[in-house]
Design a protein around this motif. Structure first.
Motif, mmCIF file in Angstrom:
data_model
loop_
_atom_site.group_PDB
_atom_site.id
_atom_site.type_symbol
_atom_site.label_atom_id
_atom_site.label_comp_id
_atom_site.label_asym_id
_atom_site.label_seq_id
_atom_site.Cartn_x
_atom_site.Cartn_y
_atom_site.Cartn_z
ATOM 1 N N ASP A 70 22.658 2.643 8.597
ATOM 2 C CA ASP A 70 23.792 2.943 8.542
ATOM 3 C C ASP A 70 24.744 2.968 6.989
ATOM 4 N N LYS A 71 25.118 2.422 6.597
ATOM 5 C CA LYS A 71 24.730 1.921 5.466
ATOM 6 C C LYS A 71 23.761 2.817 4.207
ATOM 7 N N ALA A 72 22.795 2.528 4.365
ATOM 8 C CA ALA A 72 21.621 2.997 3.413
ATOM 9 C C ALA A 72 22.288 4.896 3.480
ATOM 10 N N VAL A 73 21.635 5.230 4.997
ATOM 11 C CA VAL A 73 22.336 6.538 4.891
ATOM 12 C C VAL A 73 23.514 7.417 4.274
ATOM 13 N N GLN A 74 24.412 6.588 4.691
ATOM 14 C CA GLN A 74 25.493 6.911 3.609
ATOM 15 C C GLN A 74 25.799 6.890 2.189
ATOM 16 N N ASP A 75 24.809 5.594 1.739
ATOM 17 C CA ASP A 75 24.591 5.688 -0.027
ATOM 18 C C ASP A 75 23.867 7.071 -0.352
ATOM 19 N N GLY A 76 22.438 6.798 0.719
ATOM 20 C CA GLY A 76 22.124 7.817 -0.160
ATOM 21 C C GLY A 76 22.383 8.948 -0.267
ATOM 22 N N GLN A 77 23.031 9.524 0.975
ATOM 23 C CA GLN A 77 24.046 10.881 0.997
ATOM 24 C C GLN A 77 25.235 11.166 -0.036
ATOM 25 N N ARG A 78 26.124 9.942 -0.447
ATOM 26 C CA ARG A 78 27.018 9.682 -2.068
ATOM 27 C C ARG A 78 25.698 10.320 -2.948
ATOM 28 N N THR A 79 24.564 9.315 -2.696
ATOM 29 C CA THR A 79 23.730 9.572 -4.287
ATOM 30 C C THR A 79 23.813 11.306 -4.441
ATOM 31 N N ILE A 80 23.136 11.751 -2.634
ATOM 32 C CA ILE A 80 22.650 12.932 -2.044
ATOM 33 C C ILE A 80 24.182 13.839 -2.898
ATOM 34 N N ASP A 81 25.158 14.122 -2.493
ATOM 35 C CA ASP A 81 26.383 14.279 -3.299
ATOM 36 C C ASP A 81 26.438 14.908 -4.323
ATOM 37 N N GLN A 82 26.576 13.295 -4.689
ATOM 38 C CA GLN A 82 26.463 13.477 -6.362
ATOM 39 C C GLN A 82 25.347 14.223 -7.154
ATOM 40 N N LEU A 83 24.283 14.186 -6.649
ATOM 41 C CA LEU A 83 23.460 15.121 -7.610
ATOM 42 C C LEU A 83 23.802 16.541 -7.350
ATOM 43 N N THR A 84 24.096 16.668 -6.055
ATOM 44 C CA THR A 84 24.624 18.780 -5.839
ATOM 45 C C THR A 84 25.563 18.568 -6.581
ATOM 46 N N ALA A 85 26.907 18.376 -6.771
ATOM 47 C CA ALA A 85 27.384 18.332 -8.200
ATOM 48 C C ALA A 85 26.762 18.263 -9.504
ATOM 49 N N ASP A 86 25.989 17.028 -9.939
ATOM 50 C CA ASP A 86 25.964 17.545 -11.234
ATOM 51 C C ASP A 86 25.215 18.669 -11.205
ATOM 52 N N ALA A 87 24.284 19.178 -10.198
ATOM 53 C CA ALA A 87 22.886 20.030 -10.350
ATOM 54 C C ALA A 87 24.208 21.033 -10.975
ATOM 55 N N ALA A 88 25.366 21.474 -9.764
ATOM 56 C CA ALA A 88 26.590 22.277 -9.758
ATOM 57 C C ALA A 88 26.946 22.307 -10.767
ATOM 58 N N ALA A 89 26.635 21.582 -11.961
ATOM 59 C CA ALA A 89 28.431 20.898 -12.551
ATOM 60 C C ALA A 89 27.081 21.973 -13.641
ATOM 61 N N GLU A 90 25.830 20.838 -14.046
ATOM 62 C CA GLU A 90 24.674 21.785 -14.452
ATOM 63 C C GLU A 90 24.095 23.946 -14.362
ATOM 64 N N ARG A 91 24.484 23.942 -13.433
ATOM 65 C CA ARG A 91 24.011 25.002 -13.209
ATOM 66 C C ARG A 91 24.931 26.085 -13.594
ATOM 67 N N ALA A 92 26.176 25.414 -13.887
ATOM 68 C CA ALA A 92 27.532 26.032 -14.319
ATOM 69 C C ALA A 92 27.656 26.286 -15.921
ATOM 70 N N SER A 93 27.388 25.025 -16.891
ATOM 71 C CA SER A 93 26.667 24.903 -17.999
ATOM 72 C C SER A 93 25.558 26.070 -18.468
ATOM 73 N N ARG A 94 24.877 26.696 -17.548
ATOM 74 C CA ARG A 94 23.557 26.707 -17.669
ATOM 75 C C ARG A 94 24.056 28.572 -17.869
ATOM 76 N N ASN A 95 24.776 28.769 -16.918
ATOM 77 C CA ASN A 95 25.070 30.034 -16.841
ATOM 78 C C ASN A 95 25.696 30.031 -17.941
ATOM 79 N N GLY A 96 26.588 29.736 -18.464
ATOM 80 C CA GLY A 96 27.541 30.077 -19.868
ATOM 81 C C GLY A 96 26.151 29.718 -20.947
#
Length: 170
Positions: A70-96
């Motif tokens: 469960d801890k590994a899954v939670q840590d992994g999900q946190r990492t995936i959420d961070q990567l998704t947020a980073d990808a969205a920020a990168e997509r926004a800067s790419r759109n600019g």
């Protein structure tokens, strides 16, 4: 009949002796059976206590494995959420950046409108080539961003799986 009367006490004594031997034998068998029954009951009690202790230890181990997973899954999900947020920020800067490229291409096309007719044809061809190149680069950039996002998430999921496996195989 007189012989029977003389033999009868001996026959009675022999029968009494055989009866006593049978009684002693039966008593010995009963005592031995009771002794074995007590030992078997004691062994069954020990086996039941050991089974309960092993079951309890297995439950504790299983719970620790599940907690680690469960801890590994939670840590992994946190990492995936961070990567998704980073990808969205990168997509926004790419759109600019892509928006700026589109504006630059539009300005280039607008600046070519007032040029004389000799150079207008070559300028129009060049500006179309620039627009096509800008479009190709924009699409390539979008696809590269998408693939990078998939790669990041796959990597994070793989690490989560690896951590989960390591947690239960220790």
């Amino acid at each position: 009949m007189s012989i029977w009367l003389r033999i009868l006490p001996y026959v009675g004594a022999v029968l009494l002796f055989v009866g006593l031997l049978f009684g002693a034998y039966h008593h010995g068998v009963s005592v031995t059976d009771d002794k074995w029954q007590a030992q078997w009951a004691e062994r069954d009690t020990r086996d039941e206590a050991a089974r309960a202790a092993n079951e309890s230890a297995a439950r504790v181990r299983e719970q620790s494995y599940q907690h680690a997973i469960d801890k590994a899954v939670q840590d992994g999900q946190r990492t995936i959420d961070q990567l998704t947020a980073d990808a969205a920020a990168e997509r926004a800067s790419r759109n600019g950046v892509q928006l700026e490229a589109d504006k630059l291409a539009a300005r280039l096309a607008a600046s070519q409108d007032g040029v004389n007719s000799c150079t207008a044809a070559s300028s129009a061809a060049a500006s179309r080539a620039v627009l096509v190149l800008a479009d190709v680069l924009k699409r390539a950039d979008e696809r590269a961003g998408d693939l990078a996002g998939y790669a990041d998430q796959s990597h994070a999921r793989g690490l989560t799986c690896e951590r989960s496996f390591s947690a239960i195989s220790q």
